[in-house]
Write a protein that holds these residues in place. Sequence first.
Motif, PDB file in Angstrom:
ATOM      1  N   THR A  30      52.665  17.877  67.634  1.00  0.00           N
ATOM      2  CA  THR A  30      51.849  16.716  68.003  1.00  0.00           C
ATOM      3  C   THR A  30      52.694  15.466  68.238  1.00  0.00           C
ATOM      4  OG1 THR A  30      51.510  16.219  65.659  1.00  0.00           O
ATOM      5  CG2 THR A  30      49.833  17.571  66.761  1.00  0.00           C
ATOM      6  N   ALA A  31      53.906  15.477  67.713  1.00  0.00           N
ATOM      7  CA  ALA A  31      54.846  14.364  67.904  1.00  0.00           C
ATOM      8  C   ALA A  31      56.238  14.883  67.595  1.00  0.00           C
ATOM      9  CB  ALA A  31      54.494  13.194  66.992  1.00  0.00           C
ATOM     10  N   THR A  32      57.232  14.116  67.972  1.00  0.00           N
ATOM     11  CA  THR A  32      58.591  14.448  67.571  1.00  0.00           C
ATOM     12  C   THR A  32      59.247  13.178  67.046  1.00  0.00           C
ATOM     13  OG1 THR A  32      60.658  15.531  68.207  1.00  0.00           O
ATOM     14  CG2 THR A  32      59.653  14.083  69.850  1.00  0.00           C
ATOM     15  N   LEU A  33      59.964  13.298  65.944  1.00  0.00           N
ATOM     16  CA  LEU A  33      60.604  12.154  65.310  1.00  0.00           C
ATOM     17  C   LEU A  33      62.117  12.209  65.514  1.00  0.00           C
ATOM     18  CD1 LEU A  33      58.746  11.703  61.894  1.00  0.00           C
ATOM     19  CD2 LEU A  33      58.048  11.048  64.206  1.00  0.00           C
ATOM     20  N   PHE A  34      62.660  11.084  65.917  1.00  0.00           N
ATOM     21  CA  PHE A  34      64.105  10.945  66.085  1.00  0.00           C
ATOM     22  C   PHE A  34      64.717  10.544  64.745  1.00  0.00           C
ATOM     23  CE2 PHE A  34      67.824   8.258  66.975  1.00  0.00           C
ATOM     24  CZ  PHE A  34      68.607   9.179  67.648  1.00  0.00           C
ATOM     25  N   TYR A  35      65.846  11.147  64.409  1.00  0.00           N
ATOM     26  CA  TYR A  35      66.501  10.857  63.132  1.00  0.00           C
ATOM     27  C   TYR A  35      68.011  10.839  63.324  1.00  0.00           C
ATOM     28  CZ  TYR A  35      67.679  15.832  63.004  1.00  0.00           C
ATOM     29  OH  TYR A  35      68.180  17.069  63.315  1.00  0.00           O
ATOM     30  N   THR A  36      68.689  10.228  62.373  1.00  0.00           N
ATOM     31  CA  THR A  36      70.150  10.293  62.293  1.00  0.00           C
ATOM     32  C   THR A  36      70.503  10.688  60.868  1.00  0.00           C
ATOM     33  OG1 THR A  36      70.341   8.524  63.931  1.00  0.00           O
ATOM     34  CG2 THR A  36      72.317   9.077  62.677  1.00  0.00           C
ATOM     35  N   VAL A  78      78.670   8.447  48.090  1.00  0.00           N
ATOM     36  CA  VAL A  78      77.997   9.062  46.942  1.00  0.00           C
ATOM     37  C   VAL A  78      76.680   9.748  47.300  1.00  0.00           C
ATOM     38  CG1 VAL A  78      79.055   7.489  45.284  1.00  0.00           C
ATOM     39  CG2 VAL A  78      76.852   6.885  46.320  1.00  0.00           C
ATOM     40  N   ALA A  79      76.201   9.589  48.541  1.00  0.00           N
ATOM     41  CA  ALA A  79      74.926  10.196  48.937  1.00  0.00           C
ATOM     42  C   ALA A  79      74.904  10.455  50.431  1.00  0.00           C
ATOM     43  CB  ALA A  79      73.754   9.277  48.556  1.00  0.00           C
ATOM     44  N   ASP A  80      74.257  11.546  50.832  1.00  0.00           N
ATOM     45  CA  ASP A  80      73.981  11.780  52.246  1.00  0.00           C
ATOM     46  C   ASP A  80      72.720  11.004  52.613  1.00  0.00           C
ATOM     47  OD1 ASP A  80      76.174  13.486  52.378  1.00  0.00           O
ATOM     48  OD2 ASP A  80      74.966  15.249  51.875  1.00  0.00           O
ATOM     49  N   ILE A  81      72.619  10.576  53.868  1.00  0.00           N
ATOM     50  CA  ILE A  81      71.538   9.676  54.266  1.00  0.00           C
ATOM     51  C   ILE A  81      70.898  10.176  55.552  1.00  0.00           C
ATOM     52  CG2 ILE A  81      70.897   7.261  54.621  1.00  0.00           C
ATOM     53  CD1 ILE A  81      73.824   6.549  53.760  1.00  0.00           C
ATOM     54  N   VAL A  82      69.563  10.149  55.606  1.00  0.00           N
ATOM     55  CA  VAL A  82      68.857  10.403  56.856  1.00  0.00           C
ATOM     56  C   VAL A  82      67.969   9.208  57.155  1.00  0.00           C
ATOM     57  CG1 VAL A  82      67.032  11.761  55.689  1.00  0.00           C
ATOM     58  CG2 VAL A  82      67.356  11.942  58.166  1.00  0.00           C
ATOM     59  N   PHE A  83      68.145   8.656  58.353  1.00  0.00           N
ATOM     60  CA  PHE A  83      67.338   7.530  58.818  1.00  0.00           C
ATOM     61  C   PHE A  83      66.248   8.075  59.734  1.00  0.00           C
ATOM     62  CE2 PHE A  83      71.487   5.807  57.773  1.00  0.00           C
ATOM     63  CZ  PHE A  83      71.156   4.676  57.032  1.00  0.00           C
ATOM     64  N   VAL A  84      65.005   7.820  59.372  1.00  0.00           N
ATOM     65  CA  VAL A  84      63.859   8.424  60.062  1.00  0.00           C
ATOM     66  C   VAL A  84      63.096   7.358  60.839  1.00  0.00           C
ATOM     67  CG1 VAL A  84      61.804   9.853  59.792  1.00  0.00           C
ATOM     68  CG2 VAL A  84      63.684  10.034  58.127  1.00  0.00           C
ATOM     69  N   ASN A  85      62.755   7.672  62.082  1.00  0.00           N
ATOM     70  CA  ASN A  85      61.953   6.783  62.928  1.00  0.00           C
ATOM     71  C   ASN A  85      60.531   7.338  63.033  1.00  0.00           C
ATOM     72  OD1 ASN A  85      64.049   4.819  64.439  1.00  0.00           O
ATOM     73  ND2 ASN A  85      64.960   6.837  64.165  1.00  0.00           N
ATOM     74  N   PRO A  86      59.533   6.698  62.436  1.00  0.00           N
ATOM     75  CA  PRO A  86      58.156   7.185  62.564  1.00  0.00           C
ATOM     76  C   PRO A  86      57.676   7.159  64.013  1.00  0.00           C
ATOM     77  CG  PRO A  86      58.365   5.697  60.700  1.00  0.00           C
ATOM     78  CD  PRO A  86      59.658   5.605  61.481  1.00  0.00           C
ATOM     79  N   VAL A  87      56.528   7.738  64.249  1.00  0.00           N
ATOM     80  CA  VAL A  87      55.997   7.905  65.604  1.00  0.00           C
ATOM     81  C   VAL A  87      55.971   6.578  66.371  1.00  0.00           C
ATOM     82  CG1 VAL A  87      53.927   8.466  66.931  1.00  0.00           C
ATOM     83  CG2 VAL A  87      54.627   9.930  65.031  1.00  0.00           C
TER      84      VAL A  87
END
Length: 502
Positions: free
Chosen positions: A65-71, A135-144
């Motif tokens: 229904t949607a696709t989210l772009f992330y890094t 010290v941590a892995d990170i994912v940046f999420v862009n909502p719809v």
Amino acid sequence: MKTKTLRLITVSLVLLSQMAFATERKIEVDSKHTTKHTTKINGAKVSYSATTGTQPVWNSEGTPTATLFYTYYQRTDVKNTEKRPLLISFNGGPGSASVWMHVAYTGPKVLNVDDEGYPLQPYGVKTNPYSVLDVADIVFVNPVNTGYSRVLPNKDGKMPSREQQKNMFFGVNADVKYLAEWINTFVSRNNRWRSPKYLIGESYGTTRVSGLALELQNSQWMYLNGVILVSPTDIGIKRDGPVKAANRLPYFAATAWHHNALEQNLQSKDLMEVLKQAEDFTVNEYLPALAKGAFIADDEKQRIAEQVARYSGLPVTEVLQNNMDISPAYFWKSLLRDREVTLGRLDSRYLGIDKTVSGTRPDYSAELTSWLHSFTPAINYYLREELEYKTDVKYNMFGSVHPWDRSNNRTGENLRQAMAQNPFLNVMVQAGYYDGATNYFDAKYTMWQLDPSGKMKHRLSFKGYRSGHMMYLRHDDLRDANQDIRAFLKATMPSETTPAKY
């Protein structure tokens, strides 16, 4: 001859069709691209990968229904991820991309700005020596509809109606529900179920991550170690009436102090001493006085107004003319009226100039126009040229998500319940003293009200900074705020022999 003409027409139509398809501007539904990098964090070399991509949101029938772009940033010289935290990052709005914290706070690159956060040219990014990627892995999420994330056509090739999109994505509870599903998929695809997990959200993102804490537990059976609230909203905890008016005063005092607009016996003190006095006055005298409304005694009203003027830097006559309830917009316009400049909303260190000196509110947000100078070119350059993610889809700094359904916002209560159900879950609040949109004293008040029982207050902490909404734009606060996250991560990862129980 006729057959040949028909064949040429057919070939031409096919070519035209292919050209139309080739130039159609749309994002890939499911994709990823990985690049390898090295950097230095706190003086030590760190190797990492950066994966940019899209991941679908599915409905109950399994249709995207949607696709989210992330890094997704992952340290590559650490093989064992079962003890390595995963930090899942959201910005706010609603309708804001993840760009702000991505290229200005916790990620391996930050904007090319000066030490106070003002734009410099050439626009772009530079190494972030304080990133928590060590010290941590990170994912940046862009909502719809933010960043490159988009709503998709249904199985019949038609776009959902605006009302259908609202029900699916654009509201407090719809937002939390689909993002929890998306996080489940991301964690599964990247084999991170055993990792300690943290959510960080800024501004409206604090509403989002507060709701996600319980939704992840109840619907995805995913338990967190921590939630970080950066410049928080009310998260459904009401701050109306006299509380709303009174809570602004410590922020007014901080801003007036920064601009050297207080009387000398206050101006000569350190900011923290001024704020302690302003907070004590707010809770013990100003709030009770406002609660009396029109029936406050004249002499008490005069005395309180004089103190409000003293801490806000405004004339006592203006405090009284506003019935001791001074709106932020009026403050931004009035505090430095004699200098013919206005104050920024999200960061009141920033100054603007209006068409006229008179009026009750600034013409524009001085800080936001300044930030867009640097953020917009930086993220477009960085994703395309350094992370090699190529698309003709526009990166939405702010996406179309309105009208947003704000009804039934119980995210603060949801966060409290998630903490009660999960003894490992801790919360840290970060706020800038010069933020006039989500002021720091409101953030403290929300933290105080989050758990009325007081049984979990040892798992709640507050950190303040001498900057605004995006405190990390200021060099010293970029360093200190990241270090506060490091300390929070370390303190909230229990030993292998510590059970989750009361």
